[in-house]
Design a protein around this motif. Structure first.
Motif, PDB file in Angstrom:
ATOM      1  N   ILE A 136       0.820  -1.213   0.000  1.00 24.66           N
ATOM      2  CA  ILE A 136       0.000   0.000   0.000  1.00 24.66           C
ATOM      3  C   ILE A 136       0.851   1.257   0.000  1.00 24.66           C
ATOM      4  O   ILE A 136       0.326   2.350  -0.213  1.00 24.66           O
ATOM      5  N   GLY A 137       2.148   1.130   0.223  1.00 26.00           N
ATOM      6  CA  GLY A 137       3.028   2.300   0.191  1.00 26.00           C
ATOM      7  C   GLY A 137       3.525   2.621  -1.198  1.00 26.00           C
ATOM      8  O   GLY A 137       3.290   3.698  -1.729  1.00 26.00           O
ATOM      9  N   CYS A 138       4.181   1.661  -1.831  1.00 19.53           N
ATOM     10  CA  CYS A 138       4.775   1.906  -3.150  1.00 19.53           C
ATOM     11  C   CYS A 138       3.938   1.357  -4.297  1.00 19.53           C
ATOM     12  O   CYS A 138       4.253   1.601  -5.461  1.00 19.53           O
ATOM     13  N   ARG A 139       2.888   0.585  -3.996  1.00 21.97           N
ATOM     14  CA  ARG A 139       1.979  -0.002  -4.982  1.00 21.97           C
ATOM     15  C   ARG A 139       2.644  -1.048  -5.871  1.00 21.97           C
ATOM     16  O   ARG A 139       2.159  -1.357  -6.943  1.00 21.97           O
ATOM     17  N   LYS A 140       3.755  -1.623  -5.433  1.00 24.15           N
ATOM     18  CA  LYS A 140       4.406  -2.687  -6.190  1.00 24.15           C
ATOM     19  C   LYS A 140       3.912  -4.037  -5.703  1.00 24.15           C
ATOM     20  O   LYS A 140       3.639  -4.222  -4.521  1.00 24.15           O
ATOM     21  N   ARG A 141       3.820  -4.977  -6.628  1.00 24.45           N
ATOM     22  CA  ARG A 141       3.346  -6.322  -6.301  1.00 24.45           C
ATOM     23  C   ARG A 141       4.534  -7.193  -5.906  1.00 24.45           C
ATOM     24  O   ARG A 141       5.565  -7.185  -6.568  1.00 24.45           O
ATOM     25  N   GLU A 142       4.368  -7.932  -4.811  1.00 24.40           N
ATOM     26  CA  GLU A 142       5.395  -8.840  -4.294  1.00 24.40           C
ATOM     27  C   GLU A 142       4.718 -10.094  -3.759  1.00 24.40           C
ATOM     28  O   GLU A 142       3.504 -10.118  -3.559  1.00 24.40           O
ATOM     29  N   LEU A 143       5.517 -11.092  -3.510  1.00 22.37           N
ATOM     30  CA  LEU A 143       5.003 -12.279  -2.841  1.00 22.37           C
ATOM     31  C   LEU A 143       4.578 -11.898  -1.422  1.00 22.37           C
ATOM     32  O   LEU A 143       5.212 -11.071  -0.770  1.00 22.37           O
ATOM     33  N   ALA A 144       3.522 -12.504  -0.948  1.00 24.10           N
ATOM     34  CA  ALA A 144       2.992 -12.169   0.373  1.00 24.10           C
ATOM     35  C   ALA A 144       4.019 -12.445   1.478  1.00 24.10           C
ATOM     36  O   ALA A 144       4.037 -11.742   2.492  1.00 24.10           O
ATOM     37  N   VAL A 145       4.880 -13.424   1.302  1.00 23.49           N
ATOM     38  CA  VAL A 145       5.869 -13.733   2.339  1.00 23.49           C
ATOM     39  C   VAL A 145       6.916 -12.637   2.460  1.00 23.49           C
ATOM     40  O   VAL A 145       7.599 -12.547   3.480  1.00 23.49           O
ATOM     41  N   ASP A 146       7.059 -11.783   1.428  1.00 23.42           N
ATOM     42  CA  ASP A 146       8.026 -10.694   1.469  1.00 23.42           C
ATOM     43  C   ASP A 146       7.428  -9.402   2.020  1.00 23.42           C
ATOM     44  O   ASP A 146       8.140  -8.428   2.198  1.00 23.42           O
ATOM     45  N   LEU A 147       6.124  -9.393   2.274  1.00 26.07           N
ATOM     46  CA  LEU A 147       5.449  -8.200   2.759  1.00 26.07           C
ATOM     47  C   LEU A 147       4.985  -8.394   4.198  1.00 26.07           C
ATOM     48  O   LEU A 147       4.914  -9.513   4.698  1.00 26.07           O
ATOM     49  N   LEU A 148       4.665  -7.293   4.835  1.00 30.86           N
ATOM     50  CA  LEU A 148       4.211  -7.280   6.221  1.00 30.86           C
ATOM     51  C   LEU A 148       2.707  -7.029   6.225  1.00 30.86           C
ATOM     52  O   LEU A 148       2.232  -6.076   5.626  1.00 30.86           O
ATOM     53  N   ARG A 149       1.951  -7.893   6.903  1.00 31.20           N
ATOM     54  CA  ARG A 149       0.502  -7.717   6.970  1.00 31.20           C
ATOM     55  C   ARG A 149       0.156  -6.843   8.164  1.00 31.20           C
ATOM     56  O   ARG A 149       0.675  -7.037   9.264  1.00 31.20           O
ATOM     57  N   VAL A 150      -0.707  -5.861   7.934  1.00 27.43           N
ATOM     58  CA  VAL A 150      -1.174  -4.989   9.004  1.00 27.43           C
ATOM     59  C   VAL A 150      -2.693  -5.017   9.025  1.00 27.43           C
ATOM     60  O   VAL A 150      -3.339  -5.233   7.999  1.00 27.43           O
ATOM     61  N   THR A 175      -2.006  -2.202  13.518  1.00 26.73           N
ATOM     62  CA  THR A 175      -1.057  -3.077  14.200  1.00 26.73           C
ATOM     63  C   THR A 175      -0.509  -4.102  13.218  1.00 26.73           C
ATOM     64  O   THR A 175      -1.137  -4.410  12.206  1.00 26.73           O
ATOM     65  N   VAL A 176       0.658  -4.623  13.535  1.00 22.88           N
ATOM     66  CA  VAL A 176       1.321  -5.607  12.686  1.00 22.88           C
ATOM     67  C   VAL A 176       0.769  -6.991  12.994  1.00 22.88           C
ATOM     68  O   VAL A 176       0.525  -7.328  14.153  1.00 22.88           O
ATOM     69  N   ASP A 177       0.578  -7.773  11.956  1.00 20.00           N
ATOM     70  CA  ASP A 177       0.080  -9.143  12.087  1.00 20.00           C
ATOM     71  C   ASP A 177       1.109 -10.100  11.490  1.00 20.00           C
ATOM     72  O   ASP A 177       0.942 -10.589  10.379  1.00 20.00           O
ATOM     73  N   PRO A 178       2.202 -10.388  12.220  1.00 19.79           N
ATOM     74  CA  PRO A 178       3.258 -11.232  11.646  1.00 19.79           C
ATOM     75  C   PRO A 178       2.809 -12.671  11.386  1.00 19.79           C
ATOM     76  O   PRO A 178       3.294 -13.319  10.464  1.00 19.79           O
ATOM     77  N   ALA A 179       1.872 -13.175  12.169  1.00 18.23           N
ATOM     78  CA  ALA A 179       1.405 -14.550  11.975  1.00 18.23           C
ATOM     79  C   ALA A 179       0.356 -14.638  10.869  1.00 18.23           C
ATOM     80  O   ALA A 179       0.097 -15.713  10.333  1.00 18.23           O
ATOM     81  N   GLY A 180      -0.264 -13.519  10.527  1.00 16.10           N
ATOM     82  CA  GLY A 180      -1.253 -13.506   9.465  1.00 16.10           C
ATOM     83  C   GLY A 180      -2.586 -14.116   9.834  1.00 16.10           C
ATOM     84  O   GLY A 180      -3.325 -14.568   8.968  1.00 16.10           O
ATOM     85  N   ASN A 181      -2.926 -14.122  11.123  1.00 17.14           N
ATOM     86  CA  ASN A 181      -4.179 -14.757  11.521  1.00 17.14           C
ATOM     87  C   ASN A 181      -5.118 -13.852  12.320  1.00 17.14           C
ATOM     88  O   ASN A 181      -6.109 -14.323  12.855  1.00 17.14           O
ATOM     89  N   LEU A 182      -4.825 -12.563  12.415  1.00 12.09           N
ATOM     90  CA  LEU A 182      -5.738 -11.665  13.116  1.00 12.09           C
ATOM     91  C   LEU A 182      -6.992 -11.446  12.276  1.00 12.09           C
ATOM     92  O   LEU A 182      -6.924 -11.415  11.051  1.00 12.09           O
ATOM     93  N   PRO A 183      -8.134 -11.298  12.940  1.00  8.06           N
ATOM     94  CA  PRO A 183      -9.363 -11.052  12.172  1.00  8.06           C
ATOM     95  C   PRO A 183      -9.364  -9.641  11.596  1.00  8.06           C
ATOM     96  O   PRO A 183      -8.575  -8.797  11.992  1.00  8.06           O
ATOM     97  N   ARG A 184     -10.278  -9.370  10.722  1.00  6.66           N
ATOM     98  CA  ARG A 184     -10.480  -8.102  10.021  1.00  6.66           C
ATOM     99  C   ARG A 184      -9.693  -8.092   8.718  1.00  6.66           C
ATOM    100  O   ARG A 184      -8.871  -8.943   8.446  1.00  6.66           O
ATOM    101  N   ARG A 185      -9.993  -7.083   7.952  1.00  9.20           N
ATOM    102  CA  ARG A 185      -9.361  -6.894   6.653  1.00  9.20           C
ATOM    103  C   ARG A 185      -7.897  -6.516   6.849  1.00  9.20           C
ATOM    104  O   ARG A 185      -7.558  -5.693   7.683  1.00  9.20           O
ATOM    105  N   GLY A 186      -7.028  -7.104   6.073  1.00  8.84           N
ATOM    106  CA  GLY A 186      -5.609  -6.819   6.173  1.00  8.84           C
ATOM    107  C   GLY A 186      -5.112  -6.007   4.997  1.00  8.84           C
ATOM    108  O   GLY A 186      -5.730  -5.962   3.935  1.00  8.84           O
ATOM    109  N   ALA A 187      -3.980  -5.350   5.198  1.00 10.32           N
ATOM    110  CA  ALA A 187      -3.287  -4.621   4.141  1.00 10.32           C
ATOM    111  C   ALA A 187      -1.834  -5.075   4.166  1.00 10.32           C
ATOM    112  O   ALA A 187      -1.346  -5.594   5.179  1.00 10.32           O
ATOM    113  N   TRP A 188      -1.139  -4.881   3.080  1.00 12.00           N
ATOM    114  CA  TRP A 188       0.224  -5.387   2.944  1.00 12.00           C
ATOM    115  C   TRP A 188       1.182  -4.235   2.705  1.00 12.00           C
ATOM    116  O   TRP A 188       0.867  -3.282   1.993  1.00 12.00           O
ATOM    117  N   LEU A 189       2.365  -4.338   3.299  1.00  7.76           N
ATOM    118  CA  LEU A 189       3.327  -3.252   3.278  1.00  7.76           C
ATOM    119  C   LEU A 189       4.735  -3.842   3.271  1.00  7.76           C
ATOM    120  O   LEU A 189       5.007  -4.804   3.991  1.00  7.76           O
TER     121      LEU A 189
END
Length: 117
Positions: free
Chosen positions: A24-38, A51-65
């Protein structure tokens, strides 16, 4: 009936190592494992915090950074958290800033898919 031969799709640019997400910062596409889910969490009084979701299991809509200060600052400047997380108001990104400032301590560690033999 006439059958026509269709050309094979051009898959040269397609990665198959896993899901692809957009930063969501630079708008470049990457593999999900290389990005941080918030994700956005409610403070209870109608305000939101990111907040950061390193495990990728928090509820609600996520964004990638990208875990990079430049992408974080671009996301804050563009107000991308509000749009990507679909929240009202301006969410507080303090937890993400603190997480990225302590990132050198996290480098070299694998957060996902760790298993013991």
């Amino acid at each position: 009936m006439i059958q026509r031969e269709t050309p094979a799709p051009d898959n040269r640019h397609r990665r198959t190592e896993g899901p692809v997400r957009t930063c969501i910062g630079c708008r470049k596409r990457e593999l999900a494992v290389d990005l941080l889910r918030v994700v956005a969490v409610s403070n209870g009084n109608g305000e939101w915090a990111v907040t950061v979701d390193p495990a990728g299991n928090l509820p609600r809509r996520g964004a990638w950074l990208h875990p990079d200060d430049r992408c974080l600052q671009a996301a804050i400047r563009r107000r991308a958290f509000t749009r990507a997380l679909r929240v009202t108001g301006s969410p507080d990104p303090t937890a993400v800033v603190e997480y990225l400032s302590s990132a050198p301590a996290h480098e070299g560690q694998v957060a996902k898919n760790m298993s013991t033999p």
